[in-house]
Structure formats: structure tokens, C-alpha cells
Design an enzyme around this catalytic site. Structure first.
Site, PDB file in Angstrom:
ATOM      1  CB  SER A   1      70.863  66.806  23.845  1.00 24.32           C
ATOM      2  OG  SER A   1      70.001  67.247  24.871  1.00 24.32           O
TER       3      SER A   1
ATOM      4  CB  THR B   1      53.162  66.601  18.024  1.00 19.21           C
ATOM      5  OG1 THR B   1      54.099  65.895  17.243  1.00 19.21           O
ATOM      6  CG2 THR B   1      53.289  66.010  19.347  1.00 19.21           C
TER       7      THR B   1
ATOM      8  CG  ASN C   1      59.465  70.172  25.109  1.00 19.03           C
ATOM      9  OD1 ASN C   1      59.320  69.692  23.995  1.00 19.03           O
ATOM     10  ND2 ASN C   1      58.547  70.037  26.070  1.00 19.03           N
TER      11      ASN C   1
ATOM     12  CD  GLU D   1      56.790  66.769  25.154  1.00 16.38           C
ATOM     13  OE1 GLU D   1      57.259  65.986  24.317  1.00 16.38           O
ATOM     14  OE2 GLU D   1      56.908  68.010  25.081  1.00 16.38           O
TER      15      GLU D   1
END
Length: 400
Positions: free
Chosen positions: A400, A196, A395, A276
């Protein structure tokens, strides 16, 4: 003249896209991100050459900036690139493409060039329109902030970050008087076909456009496409290579490709290290496969297997999971010849138990998996990470 990558051309991470002559860059706060962090980058090529090449995501769902940049690069020229974080501008329909077009037009007007000479990249949450009332004024601010020093390079690398924790940049200065510099962003939704990620690489070498394109595609296949954090190929993946020719040094295609590959490999290592939730840097090498494609395929299956990734997280040398994953790969081999080593310990030999698994110490940050198929002479290495609590938590809360 053969140009070789030597210790004199080692990669330096203190600089990036502005290190090669002929380039300026900036990274500013435009207000695209609610948190008020840097979110808009501009890289400008001042020439005299404007040759460029790009490699893009293979995902069928392509973001508007990918479609735009593919279109403008059909001419093989770029005078500038604008990149925003804080929104992917993917799955936004015709309006999203119009936003990308307007972004290119506005930057082109400020710079006094044509919109068809502007590359556009975006990264962030998929499915939302960009706040154009903030992005467009930010372009003028970014152009005003353009510079060619190390601070400008770092600012450019910083403003493209999303879940990245640190900016990633590198430069390779060749002893013959030319250089390559670049930055990359990416921490999740990382899989072959580039992760990504957005990456802009600049060079002041004189390399004709066809060789520039060929070198980039070969370098990407050996570096960016060998990073697989979680099996998710993004909608926005883009690597752009811009050449200013400002060094005045004409570089042979093979030497340029070698240096470019070295630089790209360093950027990929930085992407892996900042993935991550990462607690393990895992290198999976498949050797003695029938073909390189089969070696890559086998390594990818292991890299993406959740049982393997959770074992890596737990520092558990459970080689049976690796054997299981390799057995599911589209790869031809004799299972009775399979060898697996973990950090040098031969835990699987000839398809069965080797040394006791307790001899494989994978408690540290680095884990090296070597899988020998004994089916040919080809090999390949894929980089991945573990599947940790932090990855799941980050993730699950991303939008949110």
C-alpha cells in the site's frame, strides 16, 4: 597449482560485476517504479567464454523469470542478464511468462544475440503484470548506458533494489590475475534457499561449466542459504554466475570455489546488515551436532523463532527462549548436555542456568549465539536479525 584465498585477495566493496574483464553493466530508470527510481539493470558478457550457472528458489510458486532462466541455463551459457525491480512477475500466469520471453527477445535483438542466451530476473510485488510499455523501451536505454567502470557497476547494483536501503556489491581480485565481482539485492522475505534476493556474479577466470555449476551450488549452500531474516522463501530467488574467461587464467576448481564462497559470504553480510527493520546482526552457531544438516536445522529454528527475535530486539539475554527453540528442532541431542553462550557469556551450562544472564551484554549491534549440543562433531552458522517495530511497520505497509 593450488589457489588459496589470502589477505591479498580480500573483498573490496568499491566495485562489483564490471570489475572482472569482459563485462559491462548499466542501471537505468525505465519507469517501472512509480517513484521514478532506477529499476532496470543489464549485465553483458563480452566473452570470449559464455559459460554460466544458476541456483534458484525452492519455492513451488516460481516466478516467470525463474522458469525462463532455468530453461535457458539448461545449455549452460549466458551472454547477458536483464533484471527489473518494481514488480516480481510472479503468479501472473501464461501472460507473465510471455512478458519474460518478450523481455529476453527484445534485449537479444538490441544486443544481436539469441533470446536463449539471455537470463531474466524480476523482484518486487507479487501478483501484478509488469508495465511492458515502459520496460521494453528501457532496455535500449540500458544498453546505451553500458559501461565497465565503477559507476556502471554501482548503477547496476542500485537499479535492482526494492526495500533495500543501500546497494550491495563486492569484488575479489586474485593475485594470479583473475577476479570475481557481484551484486545482490534483498532485505525481506529472506530465508534459506537463498533469501528474497537476486544476485549476479561475474568472473574472468577460465573455469569449465560443470565446475562453475558445482562451485556455485557449494558456495550458495554455505552462504546465501545461511541467511534467514524472517523465514519466508521468495518466489523469485536467483543467483547467476557468468564467466567470460577474459583473464586468460585457468583456475583450479577448488581454488575458484574458495574465492567464490568468500565473495558470496561478503554479499550475504551486506544483505544481513540491510535487512528490513534491522537493529541487531545475529549470528547463530550450532556446534558439536551429529551432522551438519542437523546443525543448520537447529540454527534455523532459533533464527526464525519470533520469541527469540523479539528478545534480540530488546537486548534481553533470555536464553530460555533459545533452549525452547532448539528443543523444537529436528535435531538429536541430550538436553542435559546443552550449553548456550551469548556474546561469550555461558548463560546455560549442562542444560541449566550458567552465569547470571546479566553478564551477557547484547545491547550492541552484534549478537553472537553459540549453542553446543555435545552430540557429534558437526557445526554450522546461520545469520539472522531481530524482529523490530520497524520490520512490522514496513511489511504491513509494503503493498500500500
Amino acid at each position: 597449482m593450488t589457489v588459496a584465498v589470502t589477505p591479498d585477495t580480500k573483498v573490496d566493496r568499491s566495485a562489483g560485476v564490471t570489475a572482472p574483464a569482459g563485462f559491462r553493466a548499466a542501471g537505468v530508470i525505465a519507469g517501472i517504479k512509480p517513484a521514478g527510481k532506477p529499476d532496470l539493470t543489464v549485465v553483458v558478457n563480452d566473452g570470449p567464454s559464455y559459460d554460466a550457472a544458476g541456483v534458484f528458489t525452492t519455492n513451488k510458486v516460481k516466478a516467470a523469470p525463474v522458469l525462463w532462466s532455468q530453461q535457458v541455463l539448461s545449455a549452460g551459457k549466458l551472454k547477458a542478464v536483464v533484471l527489473n525491480s518494481g514488480g516480481a512477475n510472479a503468479c501472473t500466469g501464461p501472460e507473465g511468462f510471455q512478458d519474460t520471453h518478450k523481455t529476453a527477445e527484445t534485449l537479444a535483438e538490441v544486443l544481436g544475440v539469441g533470446a536463449a542466451e539471455i537470463g531474466v530476473c524480476s523482484t518486487g510485488l507479487i501478483g501484478e503484470r509488469l508495465p511492458m510499455d515502459k520496460l521494453l523501451p528501457g532496455l535500449s536505454a540500458a544498453v546505451d548506458a553500458l559501461g565497465n567502470d565503477a559507476a556502471s557497476s554501482l548503477a547496476a547494483a542500485t537499479a535492482v533494489m526494492t526495500t533495500d536501503k543501500v546497494p550491495k556489491q563486492a569484488v575479489l581480485k586474485h593475485v594470479d590475475g583473475w577476479s570475481i565481482g557481484g551484486f545482490a539485492k534483498g532485505a525481506g522475505m529472506c530465508a534459506p534457499n537463498m533469501a528474497t534476493m537476486l544476485s549476479v556474479i561475474t568472473t574472468d577466470a577460465i573455469v569449465d561449466q560443470p565446475h562453475l555449476d558445482h562451485a556455485l551450488r557449494n558456495a550458495v549452500s554455505k552462504t546465501f542459504n545461511r541467511l534467514d531474516v524472517d523465514g519466508g522463501t521468495s518466489t523469485n530467488d536467483t543467483v547467476l554466475l557468468l564467466s567470460s574467461g577474459a583473464s586468460g587464467v585457468t583456475v583450479p576448481a577448488d581454488g575458484f570455489e574458495a574465492a567464490l564462497t568468500t565473495l558470496a559470504a561478503d554479499l550475504v553480510k551486506q544483505l544481513q546488515a540491510d535487512a528490513e527493520g534491522v537493529t541487531k546482526h545475529v549470528s547463530i552457531t550450532v556446534q558439536n551436532a551429529a551432522t551438519e544438516a542437523e546443525a543448520v536445522a537447529a540454527a534455523k529454528v532459533v533464527a526464525e523463532d519470533n520469541l527469540c527475535k523479539t528478545a534480540f530486539f530488546a537486548s534481553d539475554p533470555n536464553w530460555g527462549r533459545i533452549a525452547m527453540a532448539v528443543g523444537n528442532a529436528p535435531t538429536a541431542f541430550d538436553p542435559s548436555l546443552l550449553d548456550i553462550t551469548l556474546n561469550g557469556a555461558a548463560v546455560c551450562v549442562a542444560g541449566g542456568k550458567g552465569v547470571d544472564r546479566s553478564e551477557a551484554d547484547i545491547s550492541g549491534l552484534e549478537i553472537e549465539v553459540v549453542i553446543d549440543l555435545h552430540a557429534g562433531n558437526a557445526s554450522a552458522t546461520v545469520l539472522t536479525t531481530d524482529l523490530s517495530h520497524a520490520y512490522v511497520e514496513e511489511n504491513s505497509a509494503y503493498s500500500s
